[in-house]
Enzyme design. Sequence first.
Site, mmCIF file in Angstrom:
data_model
loop_
_atom_site.group_PDB
_atom_site.id
_atom_site.type_symbol
_atom_site.label_atom_id
_atom_site.label_comp_id
_atom_site.label_asym_id
_atom_site.label_seq_id
_atom_site.Cartn_x
_atom_site.Cartn_y
_atom_site.Cartn_z
ATOM 1 C CB CYS A 47 21.918 -19.115 8.254
ATOM 2 S SG CYS A 47 20.266 -18.690 8.597
ATOM 3 C CD GLU B 9 21.010 -21.810 11.358
ATOM 4 O OE1 GLU B 9 19.699 -21.412 11.732
ATOM 5 O OE2 GLU B 9 21.250 -22.828 10.679
ATOM 6 C CG HIS C 61 16.352 -20.428 8.719
ATOM 7 N ND1 HIS C 61 17.270 -20.739 7.747
ATOM 8 C CD2 HIS C 61 15.189 -20.353 8.456
ATOM 9 C CE1 HIS C 61 16.389 -21.401 6.703
ATOM 10 N NE2 HIS C 61 15.152 -21.101 7.066
ATOM 11 C CB CYS D 253 20.069 -22.443 5.037
ATOM 12 S SG CYS D 253 19.750 -20.830 5.437
HETATM 13 N N1 LIG Z 1 19.830 -24.526 9.385
HETATM 14 C C1 LIG Z 1 18.384 -24.181 9.474
HETATM 15 N N2 LIG Z 1 17.933 -23.383 10.464
HETATM 16 C C2 LIG Z 1 16.367 -23.030 10.917
HETATM 17 O O1 LIG Z 1 15.985 -22.556 11.614
HETATM 18 N N3 LIG Z 1 15.589 -23.900 9.748
HETATM 19 C C3 LIG Z 1 14.210 -23.627 9.889
HETATM 20 C C4 LIG Z 1 13.377 -23.159 8.903
HETATM 21 C C5 LIG Z 1 12.155 -23.982 9.217
HETATM 22 O O2 LIG Z 1 11.278 -23.308 10.206
HETATM 23 C C6 LIG Z 1 12.528 -25.340 9.427
HETATM 24 C C7 LIG Z 1 12.772 -26.326 8.463
HETATM 25 O O3 LIG Z 1 11.441 -26.787 8.086
HETATM 26 P P1 LIG Z 1 11.379 -28.182 7.262
HETATM 27 O O4 LIG Z 1 11.633 -27.719 5.789
HETATM 28 O O5 LIG Z 1 12.224 -29.104 7.930
HETATM 29 O O6 LIG Z 1 9.838 -28.397 7.508
HETATM 30 O O7 LIG Z 1 13.774 -25.034 10.274
HETATM 31 C C8 LIG Z 1 16.125 -24.540 8.792
HETATM 32 C C9 LIG Z 1 17.518 -24.876 8.833
HETATM 33 C C10 LIG Z 1 17.867 -25.747 7.450
HETATM 34 O O8 LIG Z 1 19.022 -25.073 7.010
HETATM 35 ZN ZN LIG Z 2 19.130 -20.582 7.502
#
Ligand SMILES: Nc1nc(=O)n([C@H]2C[C@H](O)[C@@H](COP(=O)(O)O)O2)cc1CO
Ligand SMILES: [Zn+2]
Length: 159
Positions: free
Chosen positions: A104, A77, A75, A101
């Site tokens: 993170c 973060e 992710h 999430c």
């Molecule tokens: N805060 C976040 N930072 C992130 O970098 N992500 C990333 C993980 C996946 O590559 C994408 C989410 O994919 P999707 O489920 O919307 O197709 O975003 C997801 C979240 C959500 O909590």
């Molecule tokens: Zn995350």
Amino acid sequence: MKRKDYISWDEYFMGVAILASKRSKDPNTQVGACIVDNNNIILSTGYNGFPFGCSDDDYPWCRDGEDTKYSYVVHAELNAILNARGKNLKGARLYVDLFPCNECAKAIIQSGIAEVVYLYDKYADSAATVASKRMLQSAGVACRKFTSDKKSLSIDFEK
Ligand SMILES: Nc1nc(=O)n([C@H]2C[C@H](O)[C@@H](COP(=O)(O)O)O2)cc1CO
Ligand SMILES: [Zn+2]
């Protein structure tokens, strides 16, 4: 007299986070993050992507099925925290365009980041986001939604 239409610190750092997200190869959700210290110095940036050595072309970007991106993607973060390479993040602010999430959130808390500034919260109802908010609140990490009187910022490569 100084010009009046300069961007705020929040707009600058959220802008950097969004610019970082443009590097993401994820076809569905591009996320970027920017970590800054109390002097408004950028400590690190990151976006969602696969770990070093794990090719964007070989690993899956799909969301469903047996082998999905969720097993591999780092992710934004966490990438920003790891890209800081051990710099002291105590009291730092993290700008991210999607609410963090739960995994993170754990890294944010343990690294000493004091504040999260986020743009969207599109997975607010998910168990991961609910758990994230619970932990961030318990740990005293402030969370604030980004606001601006601007709708957009533009970047030109030609003057
Ligand atoms: N805060 C976040 N930072 C992130 O970098 N992500 C990333 C993980 C996946 O590559 C994408 C989410 O994919 P999707 O489920 O919307 O197709 O975003 C997801 C979240 C959500 O909590
Ligand atoms: Zn995350």
